[in-house]
Design a protein around this motif. Structure first.
Motif, PDB file in Angstrom:
ATOM      1  N   TYR A  48       0.859  -1.191   0.000  1.00  0.00           N
ATOM      2  CA  TYR A  48       0.000   0.000   0.000  1.00  0.00           C
ATOM      3  C   TYR A  48       0.886   1.228   0.000  1.00  0.00           C
ATOM      4  O   TYR A  48       1.922   1.262   0.668  1.00  0.00           O
ATOM      5  CB  TYR A  48      -0.922   0.020   1.222  1.00  0.00           C
ATOM      6  CG  TYR A  48      -1.943  -1.095   1.239  1.00  0.00           C
ATOM      7  CD1 TYR A  48      -3.200  -0.921   0.672  1.00  0.00           C
ATOM      8  CD2 TYR A  48      -1.643  -2.313   1.832  1.00  0.00           C
ATOM      9  CE1 TYR A  48      -4.141  -1.939   0.691  1.00  0.00           C
ATOM     10  CE2 TYR A  48      -2.575  -3.342   1.855  1.00  0.00           C
ATOM     11  CZ  TYR A  48      -3.817  -3.147   1.281  1.00  0.00           C
ATOM     12  OH  TYR A  48      -4.735  -4.165   1.294  1.00  0.00           O
ATOM     13  N   LEU A  51      -1.113   7.787  -2.159  1.00  0.00           N
ATOM     14  CA  LEU A  51      -1.097   8.323  -3.518  1.00  0.00           C
ATOM     15  C   LEU A  51      -1.362   9.821  -3.561  1.00  0.00           C
ATOM     16  O   LEU A  51      -0.726  10.550  -4.328  1.00  0.00           O
ATOM     17  CB  LEU A  51      -2.142   7.585  -4.360  1.00  0.00           C
ATOM     18  CG  LEU A  51      -2.231   7.954  -5.835  1.00  0.00           C
ATOM     19  CD1 LEU A  51      -0.935   7.574  -6.558  1.00  0.00           C
ATOM     20  CD2 LEU A  51      -3.428   7.276  -6.498  1.00  0.00           C
ATOM     21  N   VAL A  60      -5.694   9.544  -0.190  1.00  0.00           N
ATOM     22  CA  VAL A  60      -5.936   8.472  -1.152  1.00  0.00           C
ATOM     23  C   VAL A  60      -4.819   7.439  -1.022  1.00  0.00           C
ATOM     24  O   VAL A  60      -3.633   7.775  -1.108  1.00  0.00           O
ATOM     25  CB  VAL A  60      -6.004   9.008  -2.595  1.00  0.00           C
ATOM     26  CG1 VAL A  60      -6.260   7.869  -3.579  1.00  0.00           C
ATOM     27  CG2 VAL A  60      -7.095  10.073  -2.712  1.00  0.00           C
ATOM     28  N   ARG A  62      -3.341   3.655  -2.406  1.00  0.00           N
ATOM     29  CA  ARG A  62      -3.401   2.704  -3.521  1.00  0.00           C
ATOM     30  C   ARG A  62      -2.863   1.340  -3.102  1.00  0.00           C
ATOM     31  O   ARG A  62      -1.800   1.240  -2.468  1.00  0.00           O
ATOM     32  CB  ARG A  62      -2.606   3.222  -4.708  1.00  0.00           C
ATOM     33  CG  ARG A  62      -2.377   2.191  -5.813  1.00  0.00           C
ATOM     34  CD  ARG A  62      -1.901   2.820  -7.090  1.00  0.00           C
ATOM     35  NE  ARG A  62      -2.962   3.606  -7.719  1.00  0.00           N
ATOM     36  CZ  ARG A  62      -2.792   4.320  -8.840  1.00  0.00           C
ATOM     37  NH1 ARG A  62      -1.612   4.328  -9.447  1.00  0.00           N
ATOM     38  NH2 ARG A  62      -3.795   5.014  -9.339  1.00  0.00           N
ATOM     39  N   PRO A  74      -1.306  -1.463 -10.431  1.00  0.00           N
ATOM     40  CA  PRO A  74      -2.363  -1.002  -9.508  1.00  0.00           C
ATOM     41  C   PRO A  74      -3.494  -2.022  -9.423  1.00  0.00           C
ATOM     42  O   PRO A  74      -3.920  -2.578 -10.429  1.00  0.00           O
ATOM     43  CB  PRO A  74      -2.845   0.312 -10.136  1.00  0.00           C
ATOM     44  CG  PRO A  74      -1.736   0.744 -11.044  1.00  0.00           C
ATOM     45  CD  PRO A  74      -1.120  -0.523 -11.555  1.00  0.00           C
ATOM     46  N   ASP A  77      -7.937   1.383  -5.391  1.00  0.00           N
ATOM     47  CA  ASP A  77      -7.694   2.663  -4.713  1.00  0.00           C
ATOM     48  C   ASP A  77      -8.719   2.827  -3.600  1.00  0.00           C
ATOM     49  O   ASP A  77      -9.884   2.431  -3.733  1.00  0.00           O
ATOM     50  CB  ASP A  77      -7.803   3.836  -5.687  1.00  0.00           C
ATOM     51  CG  ASP A  77      -6.632   3.883  -6.671  1.00  0.00           C
ATOM     52  OD1 ASP A  77      -5.549   3.391  -6.301  1.00  0.00           O
ATOM     53  OD2 ASP A  77      -6.810   4.396  -7.796  1.00  0.00           O
ATOM     54  N   TYR A  79      -9.898   5.745  -0.326  1.00  0.00           N
ATOM     55  CA  TYR A  79      -9.701   7.106   0.173  1.00  0.00           C
ATOM     56  C   TYR A  79     -10.278   7.227   1.579  1.00  0.00           C
ATOM     57  O   TYR A  79     -11.281   6.594   1.918  1.00  0.00           O
ATOM     58  CB  TYR A  79     -10.312   8.150  -0.760  1.00  0.00           C
ATOM     59  CG  TYR A  79     -11.799   8.040  -0.980  1.00  0.00           C
ATOM     60  CD1 TYR A  79     -12.697   8.782  -0.202  1.00  0.00           C
ATOM     61  CD2 TYR A  79     -12.315   7.215  -1.975  1.00  0.00           C
ATOM     62  CE1 TYR A  79     -14.060   8.703  -0.418  1.00  0.00           C
ATOM     63  CE2 TYR A  79     -13.671   7.130  -2.191  1.00  0.00           C
ATOM     64  CZ  TYR A  79     -14.550   7.872  -1.413  1.00  0.00           C
ATOM     65  OH  TYR A  79     -15.895   7.776  -1.622  1.00  0.00           O
ATOM     66  N   CYS A  88     -12.607   3.195  -3.746  1.00  0.00           N
ATOM     67  CA  CYS A  88     -12.925   3.944  -4.958  1.00  0.00           C
ATOM     68  C   CYS A  88     -13.460   2.983  -6.027  1.00  0.00           C
ATOM     69  O   CYS A  88     -12.871   1.916  -6.238  1.00  0.00           O
ATOM     70  CB  CYS A  88     -11.685   4.641  -5.494  1.00  0.00           C
ATOM     71  SG  CYS A  88     -10.963   5.871  -4.384  1.00  0.00           S
TER      72      CYS A  88
END
Length: 202
Positions: A48, A51, A60, A62, A74, A77, A79, A88
């Protein structure tokens, strides 16, 4: 709401109450070994990273799979907004949701406007909206639904009838009585009884 910063956001994300956090990730290994977080770039596997940061409310994170120090893929994502962790949605989910919402609104609009359509065999299709009163619709119906071609047909029909059955023209003598043609006088004489004819000759 917890007070988060760039240094504490990943620690907050790695809490046991977060269902999105994978306990087998490299971040957890680094934390248990108390190693330098910079060692993540030399490891392979799930990790992790932070981002984007917009202190103090938005962070955020990722999730990615590291294959080499320079190559990562990736995976997802997340947040942190106001102390709450959200996942996300991917681009396909966002586009699909927006298109479904737009199509639903278009379908509702067509369904509603179809209910205002009216059809009459002599006038064709017309619209009747709730704001229209029957008097207003009737008032404009005669002028709205007759096309130019229909008007020309009616004019031709009236012209043909006028040529076939012309109106009779009557003149007037000095006495003011209508002038009758000789043919009409003969017809009137034939209609008189025989005694009247003899008296007239006498």
């Amino acid at each position: 709401m917890p007070s988060l910063s760039k240094q504490t956001a990943l620690d907050y994300f790695s809490q046991r109450s977060n269902p999105f956090y994978d306990r087998t990730c490299n971040n957890e290994v680094i934390k248990m070994q108390r190693a330098d977080p910079e060692q993540l770039t030399k490891m392979t596997g799930i990790e992790y990273m932070l981002l984007h940061v917009q202190e103090p409310i938005l962070f955020v994170v990722r999730k990615q799979h590291r294959q080499t120090p320079e190559r990562v893929t990736p995976l997802a994502d997340y947040y942190i907004l106001g102390g709450v962790v959200y996942q996300c949605p991917d681009l396909w989910s966002v586009i699909n949701s927006r298109m479904l919402s737009a199509l639903h609104c278009v379908h509702e609009a067509f369904t509603e406007i179809t209910s205002y359509a009216r059809y009459d065999p002599s006038k064709g299709y017309s619209w009747q909206f709730p704001s229209d009163t029957p008097s207003e619709i009737t008032k404009g119906a005669g002028a709205e639904h007759f096309s130019e071609e229909q008007r020309r047909r009616v004019d031709r029909l009236l012209t043909d009838l006028t040529h076939k059955f012309p109106p009779k023209a009557f003149g007037k003598k000095n006495g003011g009585r209508p002038e009758i043609s000789d043919r009409e006088e003969d017809k009137g004489a034939l209609d008189q009884p025989p005694d009247a004819k003899r008296n007239k000759l006498a």
